[in-house]
Write an enzyme that holds these catalytic residues in place. Structure first.
Site, PDB file in Angstrom:
ATOM      1  N   LYS A 175       0.867  -1.184   0.000  1.00 28.89           N
ATOM      2  CA  LYS A 175       0.000   0.000   0.000  1.00 28.89           C
ATOM      3  C   LYS A 175       0.898   1.226   0.000  1.00 28.89           C
ATOM      4  CE  LYS A 175      -2.009   2.957   3.133  1.00 28.89           C
ATOM      5  NZ  LYS A 175      -2.127   4.076   2.206  1.00 28.89           N
ATOM      6  N   GLU A 250       9.618   1.380  11.197  1.00 31.87           N
ATOM      7  CA  GLU A 250      10.530   2.513  11.258  1.00 31.87           C
ATOM      8  C   GLU A 250       9.682   3.772  11.252  1.00 31.87           C
ATOM      9  OE1 GLU A 250      13.515   2.385  12.094  1.00 31.87           O
ATOM     10  OE2 GLU A 250      13.770   0.226  11.868  1.00 31.87           O
ATOM     11  N   CYS A 284      12.461  11.592   7.996  1.00 31.94           N
ATOM     12  CA  CYS A 284      12.508  11.105   9.377  1.00 31.94           C
ATOM     13  C   CYS A 284      13.901  11.279   9.968  1.00 31.94           C
ATOM     14  CB  CYS A 284      12.064   9.653   9.438  1.00 31.94           C
ATOM     15  SG  CYS A 284      12.991   8.541   8.370  1.00 31.94           S
ATOM     16  N   GLU A 380       8.496  15.813  16.836  1.00 29.15           N
ATOM     17  CA  GLU A 380       8.864  15.820  15.422  1.00 29.15           C
ATOM     18  C   GLU A 380       8.024  16.848  14.673  1.00 29.15           C
ATOM     19  OE1 GLU A 380       9.950  12.531  12.070  1.00 29.15           O
ATOM     20  OE2 GLU A 380       8.057  12.251  13.131  1.00 29.15           O
TER      21      GLU A 380
END
Length: 479
Positions: A175, A250, A284, A380
């Site tokens: 996906k 991750e 990231c 973040e």
């Protein structure tokens, strides 16, 4: 006219049974529709999973060298189409041409790498304790791998999941992220042309609540690999492990670069600016915090502001210094963090405003006077926002660097060999760099984080990528 794209299931391009579609648009020209895709649901996803299950047996027994030839051929086909893939990536995700071209080349290299590695998959021979005995291991595929990938590296991350999964002999259902799925469709086309059997790769587009959840929870899926936010990743983990699937996550990062008082300040500013503002901060591994010795703090702030101010914005195809955010939501999130930082008392040294032009553009932001307890130093942001924190010595720098829930990538800029080695040993991160930016990784070594950045189960890339998608059987052969 926008491209009309379809799902890829059991070797056929097909519409979703829902009949619904969604659009991708150019983030630099939001009114420009790039393509339409099927808005699939659980039924479409189950069909793809069943196709993968049916194909997994034959593919799993295909000799490694033959699997490798298909992967290597795929890499060559992607190379031939690099220009068009680069343009598609730019138009859907917003990267600059240089950034997108580098990412496409990474996918090419990944398929070639695992194409060569496939010939070495097999097992090992060990010395038995008794005579007239053979003792050896066989490396076997898991079966069906379900992959859920993000929009920020829409071809590199799918490639580093798909290629090792196929090299190890698994069938795949993927996906891709709904914001930029086009390059995954192109990878499927290249794999098809390279000779991959029907059903071994299946691509289904649609919302995570339907497609992603079905992949994570379906009993016919043996392994799930996810890259994305920590919040979603934890949900995927809970769903996938309920029936004992192998899972690899991750997720986010709050990546520091420590700048020592021994560092060359201009060099440090170049390293940090590249890590913080490259790919519009949408990585990231992006540098989110610069932790700087007080003796060089003011000089560093001035130098990194100069680099931020020199950034030129524009449409990615024109190859400026920085492209737009991927969509309005991501832009608004970055602007919100700029406001939060101001409200908490940080000093905005530069940037943080939208540009007076079409598209989701924002100036890179540099904050000084940041305290480790501030949200801007803990959460973040996923945008070009840099928090610069002052510290009195190297011990304090390490403590501040580790004082977050994440642990993905970290770097230090120093001319002190002892500091460099201490940093490598004491930093809580899965990727550690010395005199280099936090972004950018080699494809043949393990990649992954610690703490809330990862499930801390299996690493990606290199031999570690093959380890995740395979399992060993030990054979005791007495004669």
């Amino acid at each position: 006219m926008p491209d009309q794209r379809l799902n890829y299931i059991s070797g056929e391009w097909c519409e979703s049974h829902t009949g619904e579609t969604f659009e991708t648009t150019d983030p630099a020209i939001p009114g420009d529709v790039v393509a339409t895709y099927p808005e699939s649901d659980a039924e479409d996803t189950e069909r793809a999973i069943n196709a993968a299950r049916e194909a997994s047996g034959e593919w799993g027994t295909t000799p490694g060298p033959e699997r490798g030839r298909i992967l290597a051929r795929t890499g060559s086909l992607l190379k031939e189409r690099k220009d068009e893939l680069t343009e598609l990536l730019v138009r859907e995700e917003g990267k600059t041409r240089s950034e997108a071209g580098g990412e496409v080349q990474r996918a090419v290299d990944i398929f070639r790498y695992y194409g060569s590695k496939a010939s070495d998959i097999g097992g090992t021979i060990k010395s038995p304790s008794a005579r007239d005995t053979k003792l050896y291991t066989k490396t076997e595929p898991l079966g069906v791998a379900g992959l859920i990938t993000p929009w920020n590296y829409p071809i590199a991350i799918p490639a580093w999941k798909i290629a090792p999964a196929l090299a190890a002999g698994n069938a795949v259902v993927i996906k891709p992220a709904t914001l930029a799925p086009g390059v995954v469709h192109e990878m499927a086309s290249a794999l098809e042309e390279a000779g991959l059997p029907d059903g071994v790769i299946n691509v289904v587009t649609g919302p995570g609540s339907e497609v992603g959840e079905t992949i994570a929870g379906h009993e016919a899926v043996d392994a799930v690999s996810f890259t994305g936010s920590t919040a979603v990743g934890n949900t995927v983990y809970d769903t996938a492990t309920e029936d004992g699937k192998r899972v690899q996550l991750e997720m986010g990062g709050k990546n520091p670069t420590v700048v020592s008082d021994t560092a060359d300040v201009d060099k440090a500013a170049r390293i940090v600016a590249s890590g913080a503002f490259g790919v519009t901060g949408q990585a990231c591994t992006a540098t989110s915090r610069a932790i700087v010795h007080e003796d060089v703090y003011d000089e560093f702030v001035d130098a990194v502001v100069d680099r931020a101010a020199a950034i030129e914005h524009g449409h990615g195809l024109d190859d400026p210094s920085m492209g737009p955010h991927v969509n309005e939501s991501e832009l608004e999130s970055t602007l919100e963090y700029v406001d939060i930082a101001r409200d908490e008392g940080a000093t905005l040294e530069y940037g943080g405003s939208t540009l007076d032009r079409e598209g989701y553009f924002v100036e890179p932001a540099v904050f000084s006077g940041v305290d480790s307890e501030m949200r801007i130093a803990q959460e973040e942001v996923f945008g070009p926002v840099l928090a610069v924190l002052p510290v009195g010595d190297f011990d304090e720098a390490l403590a501040v660097a580790n004082d977050v829930d994440y642990g993905l990538s970290a770097s230090v800029v120093t001319d002190d060999h002892t500091e460099a080695n201490r940093f490598a040993e004491e930093i809580e991160a899965g990727v550690v760099k010395i005199n280099e930016k936090t972004t950018g990784v080699e494809l043949h070594v393990p990649f992954g984080g610690v703490k809330d950045s990862s499930s801390e189960t299996y690493r990606e890339q290199g031999d570690a990528g093959l380890d995740f998608y395979s399992i060993s059987k030990t054979v005791y052969d007495n004669y």
